[in-house]
Design a protein around this motif. Structure first.
Motif, PDB file in Angstrom:
ATOM      1  N   GLU A  34      77.443  68.361 -10.141  1.00 21.54           N
ATOM      2  CA  GLU A  34      76.726  68.974 -11.505  1.00 21.54           C
ATOM      3  C   GLU A  34      76.253  69.986 -10.958  1.00 21.54           C
ATOM      4  OE1 GLU A  34      74.954  65.957 -13.822  1.00 21.54           O
ATOM      5  OE2 GLU A  34      76.654  65.129 -14.571  1.00 21.54           O
ATOM      6  N   THR A  35      76.300  71.164 -11.780  1.00 24.27           N
ATOM      7  CA  THR A  35      75.552  72.193 -11.618  1.00 24.27           C
ATOM      8  C   THR A  35      74.516  72.589 -12.844  1.00 24.27           C
ATOM      9  OG1 THR A  35      77.470  73.341 -10.687  1.00 24.27           O
ATOM     10  CG2 THR A  35      75.674  74.709 -11.323  1.00 24.27           C
ATOM     11  N   PRO A  36      73.185  72.222 -12.477  1.00 18.11           N
ATOM     12  CA  PRO A  36      72.265  72.149 -13.510  1.00 18.11           C
ATOM     13  C   PRO A  36      71.985  73.588 -14.185  1.00 18.11           C
ATOM     14  CG  PRO A  36      71.137  71.806 -11.642  1.00 18.11           C
ATOM     15  CD  PRO A  36      72.517  71.739 -11.282  1.00 18.11           C
ATOM     16  N   GLU A  48      74.932  76.617  -7.397  1.00 18.16           N
ATOM     17  CA  GLU A  48      74.608  75.233  -7.414  1.00 18.16           C
ATOM     18  C   GLU A  48      73.392  74.957  -8.377  1.00 18.16           C
ATOM     19  OE1 GLU A  48      74.746  73.816  -2.846  1.00 18.16           O
ATOM     20  OE2 GLU A  48      73.759  75.973  -2.724  1.00 18.16           O
ATOM     21  N   LYS A  49      72.940  76.115  -8.714  1.00 20.97           N
ATOM     22  CA  LYS A  49      71.905  76.023  -9.892  1.00 20.97           C
ATOM     23  C   LYS A  49      72.040  77.217 -10.777  1.00 20.97           C
ATOM     24  CE  LYS A  49      68.279  73.555  -8.773  1.00 20.97           C
ATOM     25  NZ  LYS A  49      67.041  73.402  -7.928  1.00 20.97           N
ATOM     26  N   ILE A  50      71.463  77.262 -12.015  1.00 24.08           N
ATOM     27  CA  ILE A  50      71.804  78.296 -12.754  1.00 24.08           C
ATOM     28  C   ILE A  50      70.481  78.572 -13.782  1.00 24.08           C
ATOM     29  CG2 ILE A  50      73.126  79.458 -14.911  1.00 24.08           C
ATOM     30  CD1 ILE A  50      75.351  77.798 -13.731  1.00 24.08           C
ATOM     31  N   TRP A  66      79.180  72.294 -15.245  1.00 28.36           N
ATOM     32  CA  TRP A  66      77.700  72.900 -15.585  1.00 28.36           C
ATOM     33  C   TRP A  66      77.080  71.849 -16.622  1.00 28.36           C
ATOM     34  CZ3 TRP A  66      77.801  79.224 -16.230  1.00 28.36           C
ATOM     35  CH2 TRP A  66      78.511  79.563 -15.225  1.00 28.36           C
ATOM     36  N   VAL A  67      76.090  71.599 -16.370  1.00 25.85           N
ATOM     37  CA  VAL A  67      75.077  70.878 -17.220  1.00 25.85           C
ATOM     38  C   VAL A  67      73.696  71.254 -17.765  1.00 25.85           C
ATOM     39  CG1 VAL A  67      74.328  68.410 -17.357  1.00 25.85           C
ATOM     40  CG2 VAL A  67      76.543  68.672 -16.366  1.00 25.85           C
ATOM     41  N   LEU A  68      73.478  71.229 -19.081  1.00 20.03           N
ATOM     42  CA  LEU A  68      72.393  71.833 -19.550  1.00 20.03           C
ATOM     43  C   LEU A  68      71.105  70.871 -19.184  1.00 20.03           C
ATOM     44  CD1 LEU A  68      70.641  73.926 -20.979  1.00 20.03           C
ATOM     45  CD2 LEU A  68      71.062  72.200 -22.965  1.00 20.03           C
ATOM     46  N   ALA A  69      70.358  71.094 -18.191  1.00 17.88           N
ATOM     47  CA  ALA A  69      69.224  70.292 -17.510  1.00 17.88           C
ATOM     48  C   ALA A  69      67.980  70.494 -18.428  1.00 17.88           C
ATOM     49  CB  ALA A  69      68.852  70.557 -16.219  1.00 17.88           C
ATOM     50  N   GLN A  70      67.699  71.559 -18.829  1.00 18.86           N
ATOM     51  CA  GLN A  70      66.190  71.561 -19.498  1.00 18.86           C
ATOM     52  C   GLN A  70      66.188  73.016 -20.366  1.00 18.86           C
ATOM     53  OE1 GLN A  70      62.869  72.344 -16.966  1.00 18.86           O
ATOM     54  NE2 GLN A  70      61.548  70.911 -18.269  1.00 18.86           N
ATOM     55  N   ILE A  71      65.571  72.860 -21.295  1.00 17.86           N
ATOM     56  CA  ILE A  71      65.360  74.200 -22.193  1.00 17.86           C
ATOM     57  C   ILE A  71      63.944  74.476 -22.394  1.00 17.86           C
ATOM     58  CG2 ILE A  71      65.884  75.237 -24.447  1.00 17.86           C
ATOM     59  CD1 ILE A  71      68.146  73.301 -25.115  1.00 17.86           C
ATOM     60  N   ILE A  72      63.462  75.610 -22.078  1.00 17.80           N
ATOM     61  CA  ILE A  72      62.093  76.057 -22.027  1.00 17.80           C
ATOM     62  C   ILE A  72      61.854  77.385 -22.853  1.00 17.80           C
ATOM     63  CG2 ILE A  72      60.210  76.560 -20.628  1.00 17.80           C
ATOM     64  CD1 ILE A  72      61.262  75.186 -18.175  1.00 17.80           C
TER      65      ILE A  72
END
Length: 317
Positions: free
Chosen positions: A2-4, A83-85, A107-113
Motif C-alpha cells: 500500500e502507498t499511504p 512510496e508515500k504521498i 493508494w490508501v488514505l492514511a490520515q487527514i490533517i
C-alpha cells in the motif's frame, strides 16, 4: 504494497505548507522512502526543491480542480512510483471531488490533517461555511495556529467536536508552542449526580463524547428532547437537543445513546419523537453499534414529562 496518502486540508495561508515542511524534517516520517507531494495551491511558503531532492521527495503542482482526474493520478503513479504521498489540497475545492476520483489501487488514505489560521476562523465561518464544515467532518486532526490570548480556543474546539467527535484538536501560538484551551466546565463533575442546565447541554455533550470514562457510573439529570428511529430497538432512544454548531444553517440534533432499564422499558417504548422530558440516567462506558465502538451509554433511572424550554437551541460557547 500500500502507498499511504497524507491529506492536508485548509484554506490559503492556513499553514499547510509549513506543516508539511516540518513533517518532512522528521526522519522517521521520511524513512528513506520515495515521497511525492501533490500541491494543489501555491501560497507564500515554498518548497525547497534541492532539499526535497536530498529527501527523495518530488513535488508536482496542480492548478485546477478540473485536472484532478483518474488519468492525473495514474500518470503520477507511472512517472514517480511514490512510496508515500503528501496531498496538499486546495481549500476552495470540494473534498467530494477528491473522494469521488478513482486513484491507483494501492493508494490508501492514511490520515487527514486540517490546518486553520485562528485569526481568520470566524471570517471563514461567515463566508465559506460549507467548505469549513466539509473539512471538519472528514478530518482526523485539526490544528489551529497563530493563536493568542484572544483566541476562543474552547469554543473552537467544541465547534469541531460537535461536527466530528473523533477529531483531535490542537492549538499553537504564533511561535509554534502549544496552547491549551481553558477546559473549565460549568457543572461539577466531581459530584455523583451531575445536573446539566439547558444552556450547558452542548458543552456536556462534547465533553462526554470526548471523555466518556470520566463520566462512567455518574448520574446525570437534564431536560432533553426525544429522538427515536425505526432502526433503533423500541427500548432505546437518543436524548438530546438541537444545536447550532457554527451558524444557523448548521443546526443538528445531538445526543448520546440511551437504553431503558427493565422497570422503565414500557415508559421508553411509549415516548414520542420530539417529546420533551426530564431524564435522570446512569452513564456507562461501553460498546454500542451507534458509535461503531465504545462510547457513553445512558441507562434510564427516571423519566418525567417536561415543558418546552424557552430556548430550544443549544450552543457550544
Amino acid at each position: 504494497m500500500e502507498t499511504p496518502i497524507f491529506l492536508f486540508t485548509g484554506f490559503l495561508d492556513s499553514g499547510k505548507t509549513l506543516f508539511i515542511k516540518d513533517t518532512l524534517e522528521d526522519e522517521e516520517f521520511r524513512n528513506g522512502e520515495k515521497i511525492l507531494i501533490i500541491a494543489c495551491e501555491e501560497g507564500e511558503e515554498e518548497f525547497d526543491t534541492d532539499q526535497l531532492a536530498n529527501w527523495k521527495t518530488q513535488v508536482v503542482y496542480l492548478d485546477s480542480e478540473e485536472k484532478l482526474t483518474e488519468a492525473f493520478f495514474a500518470d503520477c503513479q507511472k512517472k514517480y512510483r511514490p512510496e508515500k504521498i503528501i496531498l496538499e489540497y486546495n481549500g476552495m475545492w470540494r473534498l467530494e471531488t477528491l473522494f469521488s476520483t478513482k486513484m491507483p489501487e494501492d493508494w490508501v488514505l492514511a490520515q487527514i490533517i486540517t490546518t486553520v489560521n485562528a485569526d481568520g476562523f470566524d471570517l471563514y465561518l461567515s463566508n465559506m461555511r460549507s467548505l469549513v464544515m466539509e473539512q471538519f467532518q472528514e478530518t482526523d486532526m485539526v490544528i489551529f495556529n497563530r493563536c493568542d490570548e484572544n483566541t476562543k480556543k474552547a469554543s473552537y474546539r467544541r465547534s469541531v467536536k460537535a461536527i466530528n467527535p473523533k477529531a483531535q484538536v490542537y492549538f499553537e501560538n504564533a511561535d509554534g508552542s502549544a496552547s491549551e484551551p481553558d477546559e473549565s466546565l460549568p457543572f461539577d463533575i466531581s459530584q455523583d449526580t451531575i445536573e446539566i442546565e439547558d444552556t450547558d447541554f452542548g458543552i456536556w455533550y462534547v465533553d462526554v463524547m470526548d471523555n466518556p470514562q470520566k463520566y462512567a457510573d455518574k448520574t446525570v439529570k437534564m431536560r432533553v428532547q426525544v429522538y427515536k428511529s425505526l432502526k433503533m430497538p423500541s427500548t432505546s432512544f437518543v436524548p438530546g437537543r438541537y444545536a447550532m454548531t457554527c451558524c444557523v444553517e448548521d443546526i443538528r440534533f445531538i445526543g448520546p445513546l440511551c437504553q431503558a432499564t427493565p422497570t422503565l422499558a414500557p415508559k421508553v417504548k411509549g415516548l414520542k419523537k420530539r417529546q420533551w422530558i426530564y431524564l435522570t440516567a446512569k452513564v456507562k462506558f461501553e460498546y454500542a453499534s451507534l458509535y461503531k465502538g465504545e462510547g457513553p451509554v445512558l441507562y434510564t433511572e427516571k423519566i418525567e414529562p417536561a415543558e418546552e424550554p424557552e430556548e430550544k437551541i443549544v450552543y457550544f460557547n
